[in-house]
Design a protein around this motif. Structure first.
Motif, PDB file in Angstrom:
ATOM      1  N   ALA A 160       2.293  -8.860 -17.030  1.00 53.17           N
ATOM      2  CA  ALA A 160       3.019  -9.692 -16.077  1.00 53.17           C
ATOM      3  C   ALA A 160       3.655  -8.821 -15.057  1.00 53.17           C
ATOM      4  O   ALA A 160       4.296  -7.611 -15.462  1.00 53.17           O
ATOM      5  N   ILE A 161       3.904  -9.124 -13.821  1.00 55.98           N
ATOM      6  CA  ILE A 161       4.335  -8.397 -12.804  1.00 55.98           C
ATOM      7  C   ILE A 161       5.973  -8.059 -13.090  1.00 55.98           C
ATOM      8  O   ILE A 161       6.309  -6.880 -12.894  1.00 55.98           O
ATOM      9  N   ALA A 162       6.588  -9.005 -13.760  1.00 57.06           N
ATOM     10  CA  ALA A 162       7.886  -8.740 -14.168  1.00 57.06           C
ATOM     11  C   ALA A 162       8.026  -7.507 -15.125  1.00 57.06           C
ATOM     12  O   ALA A 162       8.966  -7.198 -15.189  1.00 57.06           O
ATOM     13  N   ALA A 163       7.022  -7.148 -15.773  1.00 54.44           N
ATOM     14  CA  ALA A 163       7.108  -6.087 -16.820  1.00 54.44           C
ATOM     15  C   ALA A 163       7.367  -4.735 -16.231  1.00 54.44           C
ATOM     16  O   ALA A 163       7.864  -3.831 -16.694  1.00 54.44           O
ATOM     17  N   GLY A 164       7.106  -4.692 -14.742  1.00 55.33           N
ATOM     18  CA  GLY A 164       7.730  -3.602 -14.262  1.00 55.33           C
ATOM     19  C   GLY A 164       6.550  -2.332 -14.396  1.00 55.33           C
ATOM     20  O   GLY A 164       5.545  -2.521 -15.114  1.00 55.33           O
ATOM     21  N   THR A 165       6.883  -1.244 -13.731  1.00 53.08           N
ATOM     22  CA  THR A 165       5.652  -0.069 -13.752  1.00 53.08           C
ATOM     23  C   THR A 165       5.753   0.546 -15.189  1.00 53.08           C
ATOM     24  O   THR A 165       4.535   0.817 -15.684  1.00 53.08           O
ATOM     25  N   LEU A 166       6.982   0.420 -16.171  1.00 51.63           N
ATOM     26  CA  LEU A 166       6.705   1.084 -17.384  1.00 51.63           C
ATOM     27  C   LEU A 166       6.323   0.195 -18.474  1.00 51.63           C
ATOM     28  O   LEU A 166       6.083   0.401 -19.658  1.00 51.63           O
ATOM     29  N   GLY A 167       6.276  -1.258 -17.973  1.00 50.26           N
ATOM     30  CA  GLY A 167       5.841  -2.004 -19.147  1.00 50.26           C
ATOM     31  C   GLY A 167       4.582  -1.964 -19.499  1.00 50.26           C
ATOM     32  O   GLY A 167       3.623  -1.373 -18.765  1.00 50.26           O
ATOM     33  N   THR A 168       4.113  -2.100 -20.731  1.00 50.79           N
ATOM     34  CA  THR A 168       3.035  -1.936 -21.442  1.00 50.79           C
ATOM     35  C   THR A 168       1.956  -3.147 -20.964  1.00 50.79           C
ATOM     36  O   THR A 168       2.171  -4.027 -20.616  1.00 50.79           O
ATOM     37  N   TYR A 169       0.802  -2.939 -21.132  1.00 47.01           N
ATOM     38  CA  TYR A 169      -0.275  -4.035 -20.903  1.00 47.01           C
ATOM     39  C   TYR A 169      -0.894  -4.507 -22.516  1.00 47.01           C
ATOM     40  O   TYR A 169      -1.305  -3.791 -22.952  1.00 47.01           O
TER      41      TYR A 169
ATOM     42  N   LEU B  51      -5.406 -16.451 -17.079  1.00 50.44           N
ATOM     43  CA  LEU B  51      -4.425 -15.858 -16.487  1.00 50.44           C
ATOM     44  C   LEU B  51      -4.732 -15.785 -15.137  1.00 50.44           C
ATOM     45  O   LEU B  51      -5.993 -15.890 -14.689  1.00 50.44           O
ATOM     46  N   THR B  52      -3.916 -15.826 -14.171  1.00 52.87           N
ATOM     47  CA  THR B  52      -4.302 -15.846 -12.790  1.00 52.87           C
ATOM     48  C   THR B  52      -4.000 -14.370 -12.345  1.00 52.87           C
ATOM     49  O   THR B  52      -2.771 -14.006 -12.443  1.00 52.87           O
ATOM     50  N   VAL B  53      -5.090 -13.777 -11.774  1.00 58.37           N
ATOM     51  CA  VAL B  53      -5.197 -12.361 -11.355  1.00 58.37           C
ATOM     52  C   VAL B  53      -4.032 -11.940 -10.220  1.00 58.37           C
ATOM     53  O   VAL B  53      -3.406 -11.074 -10.035  1.00 58.37           O
ATOM     54  N   SER B  54      -3.679 -12.978  -9.413  1.00 55.21           N
ATOM     55  CA  SER B  54      -2.810 -12.715  -8.391  1.00 55.21           C
ATOM     56  C   SER B  54      -1.578 -12.720  -8.909  1.00 55.21           C
ATOM     57  O   SER B  54      -0.367 -12.430  -8.162  1.00 55.21           O
ATOM     58  N   SER B  55      -1.136 -13.099 -10.020  1.00 53.50           N
ATOM     59  CA  SER B  55       0.310 -13.425 -10.637  1.00 53.50           C
ATOM     60  C   SER B  55       0.465 -12.332 -11.750  1.00 53.50           C
ATOM     61  O   SER B  55       1.596 -12.335 -12.354  1.00 53.50           O
ATOM     62  N   TYR B  56      -0.615 -11.255 -11.734  1.00 52.00           N
ATOM     63  CA  TYR B  56      -0.496 -10.302 -12.865  1.00 52.00           C
ATOM     64  C   TYR B  56      -0.670  -8.874 -12.280  1.00 52.00           C
ATOM     65  O   TYR B  56      -1.439  -8.804 -11.290  1.00 52.00           O
ATOM     66  N   THR B  57      -0.090  -7.780 -12.731  1.00 50.53           N
ATOM     67  CA  THR B  57      -0.471  -6.492 -12.371  1.00 50.53           C
ATOM     68  C   THR B  57      -1.660  -6.155 -13.063  1.00 50.53           C
ATOM     69  O   THR B  57      -2.000  -6.423 -14.361  1.00 50.53           O
ATOM     70  N   MET B  58      -2.767  -6.121 -12.342  1.00 52.69           N
ATOM     71  CA  MET B  58      -4.022  -5.903 -12.994  1.00 52.69           C
ATOM     72  C   MET B  58      -4.354  -4.295 -12.711  1.00 52.69           C
ATOM     73  O   MET B  58      -4.137  -3.690 -11.620  1.00 52.69           O
ATOM     74  N   ALA B  59      -4.953  -3.700 -13.686  1.00 51.59           N
ATOM     75  CA  ALA B  59      -5.237  -2.101 -13.746  1.00 51.59           C
ATOM     76  C   ALA B  59      -6.457  -1.742 -14.505  1.00 51.59           C
ATOM     77  O   ALA B  59      -7.111  -2.485 -15.192  1.00 51.59           O
ATOM     78  N   TRP B  60      -6.994  -0.622 -13.946  1.00 52.05           N
ATOM     79  CA  TRP B  60      -8.069  -0.091 -14.676  1.00 52.05           C
ATOM     80  C   TRP B  60      -7.874   1.138 -15.356  1.00 52.05           C
ATOM     81  O   TRP B  60      -6.965   1.850 -14.555  1.00 52.05           O
ATOM     82  N   PHE B  61      -8.120   1.220 -16.364  1.00 52.41           N
ATOM     83  CA  PHE B  61      -7.994   2.662 -17.200  1.00 52.41           C
ATOM     84  C   PHE B  61      -9.407   3.287 -17.334  1.00 52.41           C
ATOM     85  O   PHE B  61     -10.430   2.399 -17.669  1.00 52.41           O
TER      86      PHE B  61
END
Length: 120
Positions: free
Chosen positions: A98-107, A27-37
């Motif tokens: 995916a960025i399209a998944a939005g804030t509530l979308g799962t990872y 995947l391309t990190v600039s096209s995805y929501t990337m997070a740390w948990f």
């Protein structure tokens, strides 16, 4: 096939710093929501920070101490952790959606985690 590989964890004294890396493939990190948990022993996994297309969001517990950054050329995201506290001790996980998944979308994509231990 998506792979997220974390590195950079370790043992550090309180007040010290560490930089975690999350190298992505598939995947391309600039096209995805990337997070740390992170997940501490006996506790639920908790959100630490995320970056969407442009906006970076932090948990209140790390705001002002942790900095998330993204290197598109290396397809890697980083978490610079300063002024570490014993309560920051946890396994830290990188995640992507995916960025399209939005804030509530799962990872759907997760790394294997890297241990951070902060001694008092």
């Amino acid at each position: 096939q998506v792979q997220l590989v974390e590195s950079g964890g370790g043992l550090v004294q309180a007040g010290g710093s560490l930089r975690l890396s999350c190298a992505a493939s598939g995947l391309t990190v600039s096209s995805y929501t990337m997070a740390w948990f992170r997940q501490a022993p006996g506790k639920e996994r908790e959100f630490v920070a995320r970056v969407g297309r442009f906006v970076i969001t932090y948990a209140d517990s790390v705001k002002g101490r942790f900095t998330l950054s993204r290197d598109n050329a290396k397809n890697t995201v980083y978490l610079q952790m300063n002024s570490l506290k014993p309560e920051d001790t946890a396994i830290y996980y990188c995640a992507a959606k995916a960025i399209a998944a939005g804030t509530l979308g799962t990872y759907p994509y997760w790394g294997q985690g890297t241990q951070v231990t902060v001694s008092s």
